[in-house]
Structures are given as C-alpha cells and as structure tokens.
Write a protein that holds these residues in place. Sequence first.
Motif, PDB file in Angstrom:
ATOM      1  N   LEU A 281       0.916  -0.811  -0.081  1.00 20.53           N
ATOM      2  CA  LEU A 281       0.277   0.113   0.007  1.00 20.53           C
ATOM      3  C   LEU A 281       1.103   1.419  -0.089  1.00 20.53           C
ATOM      4  O   LEU A 281       0.538   2.178  -0.399  1.00 20.53           O
ATOM      5  CB  LEU A 281      -0.746   0.127   1.463  1.00 20.53           C
ATOM      6  N   LEU A 282       1.986   1.513   0.685  1.00 20.12           N
ATOM      7  CA  LEU A 282       2.942   2.551   0.780  1.00 20.12           C
ATOM      8  C   LEU A 282       3.823   2.381  -0.731  1.00 20.12           C
ATOM      9  O   LEU A 282       4.429   3.282  -1.130  1.00 20.12           O
ATOM     10  CB  LEU A 282       3.636   2.152   1.545  1.00 20.12           C
ATOM     11  N   GLY A 283       4.036   1.801  -1.255  1.00 23.43           N
ATOM     12  CA  GLY A 283       4.063   1.391  -2.620  1.00 23.43           C
ATOM     13  C   GLY A 283       2.913   2.409  -3.199  1.00 23.43           C
ATOM     14  O   GLY A 283       3.937   2.887  -4.561  1.00 23.43           O
ATOM     15  N   ILE A 284       2.152   1.582  -3.884  1.00 22.75           N
ATOM     16  CA  ILE A 284       1.618   1.818  -4.419  1.00 22.75           C
ATOM     17  C   ILE A 284       0.575   3.348  -4.299  1.00 22.75           C
ATOM     18  O   ILE A 284       0.906   4.457  -5.425  1.00 22.75           O
ATOM     19  CB  ILE A 284      -0.454   1.483  -4.529  1.00 22.75           C
ATOM     20  N   ASP A 285       0.470   4.026  -3.377  1.00 22.60           N
ATOM     21  CA  ASP A 285       0.272   5.563  -2.688  1.00 22.60           C
ATOM     22  C   ASP A 285       1.366   6.067  -2.901  1.00 22.60           C
ATOM     23  O   ASP A 285       1.234   7.457  -3.342  1.00 22.60           O
ATOM     24  CB  ASP A 285       0.531   5.539  -1.135  1.00 22.60           C
ATOM     25  N   HIS A 286       2.924   5.579  -3.190  1.00 19.45           N
ATOM     26  CA  HIS A 286       3.604   6.800  -3.753  1.00 19.45           C
ATOM     27  C   HIS A 286       4.096   6.980  -4.919  1.00 19.45           C
ATOM     28  O   HIS A 286       4.213   7.774  -5.653  1.00 19.45           O
ATOM     29  CB  HIS A 286       4.992   6.020  -2.931  1.00 19.45           C
ATOM     30  N   VAL A 287       3.275   6.221  -5.107  1.00 18.28           N
ATOM     31  CA  VAL A 287       3.609   5.682  -7.456  1.00 18.28           C
ATOM     32  C   VAL A 287       2.098   6.887  -7.608  1.00 18.28           C
ATOM     33  O   VAL A 287       2.240   7.483  -8.505  1.00 18.28           O
ATOM     34  CB  VAL A 287       3.362   4.670  -8.157  1.00 18.28           C
ATOM     35  N   ILE A 288       0.905   6.456  -7.210  1.00 17.25           N
ATOM     36  CA  ILE A 288       0.185   7.521  -8.010  1.00 17.25           C
ATOM     37  C   ILE A 288       0.597   8.662  -7.388  1.00 17.25           C
ATOM     38  O   ILE A 288       0.187   9.426  -8.008  1.00 17.25           O
ATOM     39  CB  ILE A 288      -1.030   6.666  -6.533  1.00 17.25           C
ATOM     40  N   TRP A 289       0.481   9.097  -5.684  1.00 15.48           N
ATOM     41  CA  TRP A 289       1.160  10.459  -5.474  1.00 15.48           C
ATOM     42  C   TRP A 289       1.646  11.098  -6.479  1.00 15.48           C
ATOM     43  O   TRP A 289       1.835  12.446  -6.622  1.00 15.48           O
ATOM     44  CB  TRP A 289       1.798  10.812  -4.398  1.00 15.48           C
ATOM     45  N   GLN A 290       2.889  10.720  -7.252  1.00 17.27           N
ATOM     46  CA  GLN A 290       4.088  11.028  -7.608  1.00 17.27           C
ATOM     47  C   GLN A 290       3.099  11.634  -9.216  1.00 17.27           C
ATOM     48  O   GLN A 290       3.668  12.243  -9.772  1.00 17.27           O
ATOM     49  CB  GLN A 290       5.664  10.192  -8.324  1.00 17.27           C
ATOM     50  N   ARG A 291       1.933  10.034  -9.742  1.00 12.91           N
ATOM     51  CA  ARG A 291       1.689  10.469 -11.377  1.00 12.91           C
ATOM     52  C   ARG A 291       0.659  10.998 -11.205  1.00 12.91           C
ATOM     53  O   ARG A 291       0.258  12.089 -12.204  1.00 12.91           O
ATOM     54  CB  ARG A 291       1.930   9.205 -11.962  1.00 12.91           C
ATOM     55  N   PHE A 292      -0.107  10.612  -9.487  1.00 12.12           N
ATOM     56  CA  PHE A 292      -1.771  11.349  -9.820  1.00 12.12           C
ATOM     57  C   PHE A 292      -2.052  12.324  -9.062  1.00 12.12           C
ATOM     58  O   PHE A 292      -2.511  11.640  -8.094  1.00 12.12           O
ATOM     59  CB  PHE A 292      -3.042  10.294  -9.891  1.00 12.12           C
ATOM     60  N   PRO A 293      -0.380  13.617  -8.892  1.00  3.41           N
ATOM     61  CA  PRO A 293      -1.313  14.090  -7.223  1.00  3.41           C
ATOM     62  C   PRO A 293      -2.802  14.879  -7.344  1.00  3.41           C
ATOM     63  O   PRO A 293      -2.663  14.885  -5.700  1.00  3.41           O
ATOM     64  CB  PRO A 293       0.087  15.379  -7.918  1.00  3.41           C
ATOM     65  N   VAL A 295      -5.794  13.125  -7.741  1.00  2.00           N
ATOM     66  CA  VAL A 295      -6.352  12.755  -7.168  1.00  2.00           C
ATOM     67  C   VAL A 295      -6.224  11.395  -6.565  1.00  2.00           C
ATOM     68  O   VAL A 295      -6.326  10.034  -6.464  1.00  2.00           O
ATOM     69  CB  VAL A 295      -6.981  11.690  -8.708  1.00  2.00           C
ATOM     70  N   ASN A 296      -4.982  11.614  -5.444  1.00  2.00           N
ATOM     71  CA  ASN A 296      -4.771  10.482  -4.909  1.00  2.00           C
ATOM     72  C   ASN A 296      -5.373   9.447  -3.708  1.00  2.00           C
ATOM     73  O   ASN A 296      -4.964   8.948  -4.075  1.00  2.00           O
ATOM     74  CB  ASN A 296      -3.377  11.093  -4.257  1.00  2.00           C
ATOM     75  N   LEU A 297      -5.708  10.799  -3.152  1.00  2.00           N
ATOM     76  CA  LEU A 297      -6.275   9.807  -1.909  1.00  2.00           C
ATOM     77  C   LEU A 297      -7.799   9.314  -2.879  1.00  2.00           C
ATOM     78  O   LEU A 297      -7.561   7.668  -2.540  1.00  2.00           O
ATOM     79  CB  LEU A 297      -7.599  11.179  -1.313  1.00  2.00           C
ATOM     80  N   LEU A 298      -8.290   9.838  -3.512  1.00  2.00           N
ATOM     81  CA  LEU A 298      -9.920   8.492  -4.461  1.00  2.00           C
ATOM     82  C   LEU A 298      -8.949   7.813  -5.086  1.00  2.00           C
ATOM     83  O   LEU A 298      -9.260   6.531  -5.303  1.00  2.00           O
ATOM     84  CB  LEU A 298     -10.294  10.073  -5.617  1.00  2.00           C
ATOM     85  N   LEU A 299      -8.074   7.273  -5.797  1.00  2.00           N
ATOM     86  CA  LEU A 299      -7.439   6.879  -6.192  1.00  2.00           C
ATOM     87  C   LEU A 299      -6.689   5.638  -5.395  1.00  2.00           C
ATOM     88  O   LEU A 299      -7.027   4.265  -5.351  1.00  2.00           O
ATOM     89  CB  LEU A 299      -6.200   6.884  -7.345  1.00  2.00           C
ATOM     90  N   LEU A 300      -6.132   5.566  -4.382  1.00  2.00           N
ATOM     91  CA  LEU A 300      -5.995   5.122  -3.703  1.00  2.00           C
ATOM     92  C   LEU A 300      -6.875   4.694  -2.713  1.00  2.00           C
ATOM     93  O   LEU A 300      -6.983   3.733  -2.092  1.00  2.00           O
ATOM     94  CB  LEU A 300      -4.794   5.718  -2.246  1.00  2.00           C
ATOM     95  N   GLY A 301      -7.881   5.475  -2.111  1.00  2.00           N
ATOM     96  CA  GLY A 301      -8.942   4.618  -1.461  1.00  2.00           C
ATOM     97  C   GLY A 301      -9.765   3.980  -2.779  1.00  2.00           C
ATOM     98  O   GLY A 301     -10.553   2.493  -2.061  1.00  2.00           O
ATOM     99  N   LEU A 302      -9.926   3.599  -3.568  1.00  2.00           N
ATOM    100  CA  LEU A 302     -10.648   3.098  -4.816  1.00  2.00           C
ATOM    101  C   LEU A 302     -10.153   1.556  -4.863  1.00  2.00           C
ATOM    102  O   LEU A 302     -10.553   0.711  -4.841  1.00  2.00           O
ATOM    103  CB  LEU A 302     -10.944   3.216  -5.761  1.00  2.00           C
ATOM    104  N   PHE A 303      -8.622   1.943  -4.314  1.00  2.00           N
ATOM    105  CA  PHE A 303      -7.551   0.154  -4.795  1.00  2.00           C
ATOM    106  C   PHE A 303      -7.637  -0.242  -3.410  1.00  2.00           C
ATOM    107  O   PHE A 303      -8.355  -1.370  -3.030  1.00  2.00           O
ATOM    108  CB  PHE A 303      -5.978   0.733  -4.440  1.00  2.00           C
ATOM    109  N   ILE A 304      -7.906   0.996  -2.355  1.00  2.00           N
ATOM    110  CA  ILE A 304      -8.471  -0.179  -1.285  1.00  2.00           C
ATOM    111  C   ILE A 304      -9.884  -1.221  -0.617  1.00  2.00           C
ATOM    112  O   ILE A 304      -9.949  -2.278  -0.411  1.00  2.00           O
ATOM    113  CB  ILE A 304      -8.643   0.465   0.607  1.00  2.00           C
ATOM    114  N   VAL A 305     -11.108  -0.218  -1.675  1.00  2.00           N
ATOM    115  CA  VAL A 305     -11.932  -1.039  -1.678  1.00  2.00           C
ATOM    116  C   VAL A 305     -12.095  -2.457  -2.739  1.00  2.00           C
ATOM    117  O   VAL A 305     -12.775  -3.204  -1.538  1.00  2.00           O
ATOM    118  CB  VAL A 305     -12.858   0.130  -1.774  1.00  2.00           C
ATOM    119  N   LEU A 306     -11.416  -2.433  -3.025  1.00  2.00           N
ATOM    120  CA  LEU A 306     -11.139  -3.319  -4.088  1.00  2.00           C
ATOM    121  C   LEU A 306     -10.724  -4.532  -3.837  1.00  2.00           C
ATOM    122  O   LEU A 306     -10.645  -5.903  -3.780  1.00  2.00           O
ATOM    123  CB  LEU A 306      -9.767  -3.127  -5.403  1.00  2.00           C
TER     124      LEU A 306
END
Length: 331
Positions: A281-293, A295-306
Amino acid sequence: MSTTTALIPDTQAATRAQDRRIESLRTRIAGGVFALFLAGALAVPLVTSNISLAFYLLLWVTMASALNISAGFTGYLPFGFVVFYGIGAYTTGILYRIAGWPIGLALAAAGAAGILLSLLLAPTLRLKGVYFGIVSLALASIVRLVLANLPDRITGGSNGIILSGANNPILSYYAMWAVAAMTLATVLWISASALGKALKAIRDDDEAAAVVGIRVARTRLRAWVLAAFFPALAGGVEAWYTNVVDPEAAFSVLITAKSIIYAMAGGFGTVLGPLVGTGVLLGIDHVIWQRFPLVNLLLLGLFIVLLMLFLPRGILGSLVQRKPWLRRYIA
C-alpha cells in the motif's frame, strides 16, 4: 485391542512432531523475510540521501505489526491506538526540549510512557468488540485534550514543541530501523511461543481458553503492553526525525486508520501480513502520488476498497485460504 491402543499415542506424537517441524519452517521463512527487509533498509542511507520513504516504511511496518499483536493475535482492535504513538512523541519532546534530557534517554522514556499508559488503560480490556474500540478512541481524545491544555511551558499548548538542536536525519533513521527490528523480532517470537498460542486461543474463544488453564486477563495484558511499547518508541523517533510535536499530528486518527489498513491489507493474525500490506500500500500510494497527485486519495481509496472486496482476509490471509498448502510456509 492393546495393539490399537498402543498405536494411538505414537500417532499423536508423530502428529505433534510434524506440527513442530511445520511451525519451525514457517518461523525460519518469516525470519528470513524480515532479515532481508531489514538488511535492505539498513543500506538505504548508504545509497541515497532521500531516506524519507524508507523511514516512513519502517515506521508504518512498526505500527502495523504492533497493532497486529493486539488485533491479529488477541482480537482486540483499538480505534484509539494512536494514543501510544502520541504519548511517545510528547514524552520525547518534553524531556528533550523542556527538561534537557539527552535524546537517547528521552526515547527510552517514551517507551516507558507507552507501557505506563497501557497499564492505566488496561481496565478497558474488560470490554469486547466495538465497545472496546470506541472507548479506546474516546480515551485517546481525552489524552490529546489534556496535553494540549497543559501550560505552554510544558507541552507548548496548541502549537506543540519544536525540538531545536535535535536534527539528525541519519541517526533518527537508524533509530527507527532499530525500533522496527525489535518489533518484527518480537512478533516472530510471539508467533512461535506459548504466549502466541495462548493469545490465539483467547481470540478464538476466551471462555474455552480459561477452561484449559490459560490465564486470560494476564495473557491479554502482556500482549496489550507489547502493542503499546513499540508505537510509543516510533512516535518518539518520528518526533526526533521531524523535530516537531503538535497535538493534531501526534494524535491524528489517520495514524490509527493507516495502522489498521496496512495490517488488514496483509492479513490480521499472520506474521508477515503487516510487512506485506505496508509495503504494497505504501508503494502504491507513492506511485499514485507521483503520477496523479490531484486524485491521489481517490485512487488509493478505490484500490483499498477493491482489495477488501476481492481479498477480504488480506493478501496473505486470502492466499492461504485459497491455497491451503501454503500454510506450511506462511506464518
């Protein structure tokens, strides 16, 4: 008839011996994974000056693993888990900045403060389920308000404490590494010890555990104290790393939420789960934050839900459930 009776103890002994071999294998595999992780983390400052990500990886591995001692092994999920992190941060800040203690002694006192607070909150262990979680959250809020309203000369009031003169990112990084190493070693020991077996028995059925001779209250308290000690140390080291302690950050409910999510993502009750969940999760959060700052929380939340929908027992827990033969290797 006598021959059949004689074979029963032999069969039971063989089964116990096989169980011990499987448990020993799982412990060695988990210990090997921990050793590789810690060796890699130890080398980070030697290869890069950007150690922030590795520092917080160590911090969250510590927090998730410590939470797993309480929630995964014992079945007690404290929503106010952040209180131990916060008291460790404040103890370090007060003793270093106000009392003038050396940072090493201040950090040791932070761990002691976590143990003391866990003993003060021990009566809440009489509660179960959501009642325990809600009460622990309320007590965490009370501790935060008390610290924030103490005289400014002691806790800095609502502005918190600045640890001027303590800045040393490399030493504080290695201090966090040491805390993470102690936490993982403790979890590994618990999983293979009589204490771990007793905790799992209490988690599954505390009344049945008491019937077979387990001292439920004392055993549960031991896990509770261990689960409090390491977050308090982590909070103290993080205060040293950032040089700032303030009530909103030190007692943020997000600290509890992240600890729960990371441990759950890997699999509650598994030894390797918190490490795997935190890393993923920390690795995914870091990648998402770098590429999609944006909508970072939105995408991370979606990943956690899935993740929770398709792997409800966490990554390792669900893997073992679907592939039972992996129980031989995954602790």
